[in-house]
Design an enzyme around this catalytic site. Structure first.
Site: not given
Ligand code: UDX
Length: 438
Positions: A11, A86, A207, A211, A260, A263, A323
């Site tokens: 971040v 954090t 926030k 999430n 996973g 966040c 991801k």
């Molecule tokens: C997330 C939030 O989207 C973001 O706004 C916040 O600031 C941080 O956390 P991020 O962890 O980078 O972002 O990835 P994100 O694209 O949200 O995916 C999180 C997880 O959910 C991944 O493991 C992804 O594979 C999973 N996921 C996401 C799914 O299994 N299905 C979905 O439809 C979307």
């Protein structure tokens, strides 16, 4: 506008670099001297598409600098952002605020005049007020305001998310702080980005609520996928069918091996803990945490079933990161699935486009140079992460390399009928298993 950004994690680094691109003068601070030296030399510690270009351009223009000394960075700043880690506290999942409090103390000692101190890290409700108390206690003389400004960027698309966010949320109590925060984000007014000014408590909760809501959406569709498998429905049609309802929306409805990352797992745990402490437990979030935990293991068992037992088998695993477009392995489903298969006697040949370096530290598998090398001589292939390069694999080549044409696709990137035609047994999530049609 002069900005100090404390912490150069995901971040902090992305926000600092993008704010300098807005034209502000930004100093990013980190205690790790090696990291700062590397950043000064243009080496980015994480894999994030285009972050290197943004850092290079703005460093060259003199708007972005890196520093180990908080005092130097903070002196004369209009806004000081706290973007330190954090992590989840061991045991109860509460957000560990040690780094936030330490940064607050250092900022207090270093400030020389009015500034807005902004919590950008994801912090539990009430943290901004706690930080304010810490600073006031050390420096009763100081004029400053506190603000909360959570960050919503996603890994892998962090630069675009920062440049064009759906919204910016700012919690603060004074007009003076609001004015500075408006100035920080002024370039976004061009795209008519909504900027929501609210209280610090609301901002902090927004926030976590965002999430937790997204994590709930994912967990919900994962449970629907299980039902689909039992009744012969197709979860992708179900997602589309419900997502077209404007009240539901189609995003974050992809069934898979469970969420996973840095966040969702941490923030759902922290919200669960905060809610319990407040005497207002969030049973939905509690269920999301436990359903998602058991999902990873359930997916490992699904793979075991598809192979008819994995003892003595070699399995090609494509994708290890949580991801695509990141090298981040935090809470990745692979960290549960791969060791499970190994415990059951399988040999794993894995490939990930960016995660190999991290994976080497976290698991003991044969790491291959590309997907086809992983497939060579394996008894079947498992797709764990939907990297683009796995979306158009050469079927004939795969079939020739595998001992058995078996694919378990936990991200639903292929179509069952297409795989059946290519001669594969194809197991996916929330859809009927396809048997080879030739
Ligand atoms: C997330 C939030 O989207 C973001 O706004 C916040 O600031 C941080 O956390 P991020 O962890 O980078 O972002 O990835 P994100 O694209 O949200 O995916 C999180 C997880 O959910 C991944 O493991 C992804 O594979 C999973 N996921 C996401 C799914 O299994 N299905 C979905 O439809 C979307």
């Amino acid at each position: 506008m002069r900005i100090a950004m404390i912490g150069t994690g995901y971040v902090g680094l992305v926000s600092g670099a993008c704010l300098s691109e807005f034209g502000h003068s930004v100093v990013c601070v980190d205690k790790e001297a090696d990291k700062v030296a590397a950043l000064k030399a243009g080496t980015i510690p994480i894999y994030e598409p285009r972050l290197d270009e943004v850092v290079a351009t703005n460093t060259k223009a003199g708007r972005l600098t890196f520093e180990t000394d908080i005092a130097k960075a903070v002196r004369g700043a209009d806004a000081v952002f706290i973007a330190v880690g954090t992590p989840s506290r061991r045991g109860d999942g509460h957000a560990d605020l040690t780094y936030v409090h330490a940064a607050a103390e250092e900022i207090a000692r270093a400030l020389t005049g009015y500034a807005v101190v902004v919590t950008k890290s994801t912090v539990p409700v009430g943290t901004s007020r706690e930080v304010e108390k810490i600073i006031r206690k050390l420096r009763p003389d100081l004029e400053f305001d506190m603000a909360s400004n959570p960050e919503f960027l996603r890994e892998g698309s962090a630069i675009d998310d920062f440049r064009r966010p759906d919204r910016v949320v700012v919690g603060c109590d004074t007009e003076r702080a609001r004015e500075i925060m408006r100035e920080v984000y002024r370039p976004l007014y061009l795209h008519e980005t909504p900027i929501l000014f609210t209280s610090r408590e609301s901002s902090e909760l927004i926030k976590y609520a965002a999430n937790a809501f997204l994590a709930t959406k994912i967990t919900f569709i994962n449970e629907m996928a299980d039902i689909c498998e039992k009744v012969g429905a197709d979860v992708q049609d179900v997602s589309r069918g419900i997502g077209l309802d404007g009240r539901i929306g189609g995003k974050f409805l992809h069934a898979g091996p469970g969420f996973g990352g840095s966040c969702f797992p941490k923030d759902t745990l922290a919200l669960r803990k905060t809610a319990q402490d407040l005497g207002t437990p969030t049973r939905i979030v509690e269920a999301v945490v436990s359903v998602n935990d058991s999902r990873k293991l359930a997916m490992a068992e699904k793979i075991e079933r598809a192979f008819g037992g994995v003892n003595g088998k070699t399995i090609a695993v494509l994708g290890l990161t949580f991801k695509p477009n990141t090298d981040d392995m935090r809470d990745a489903p692979s960290l549960v699935i791969v060791p499970f298969l190994q415990r059951k006697g399988a040999t794993i040949r894995a490939f990930d486009p960016e995660g190999v370096k991290e994976a080497r530290k976290l698991m003991n598998v044969e790491l291959c140079r590309d997907a086809y090398e992983a497939l060579d001589g394996s008894d079947g292939v498992v797709i764990l992460t939907e990297w683009n390069e796995f979306r158009a694999l050469d079927m004939a080549r795969m079939k020739a390399l595998l001992k058995t044409p078996l694919m378990i696709d936990l991200r639903n990137i292929y179509r069952p009928n297409q795989m059946a035609q290519a001669g594969f047994t194809y197991v996916s999530v929330g859809r009927a298993t396809a048997a080879p049609s030739r």
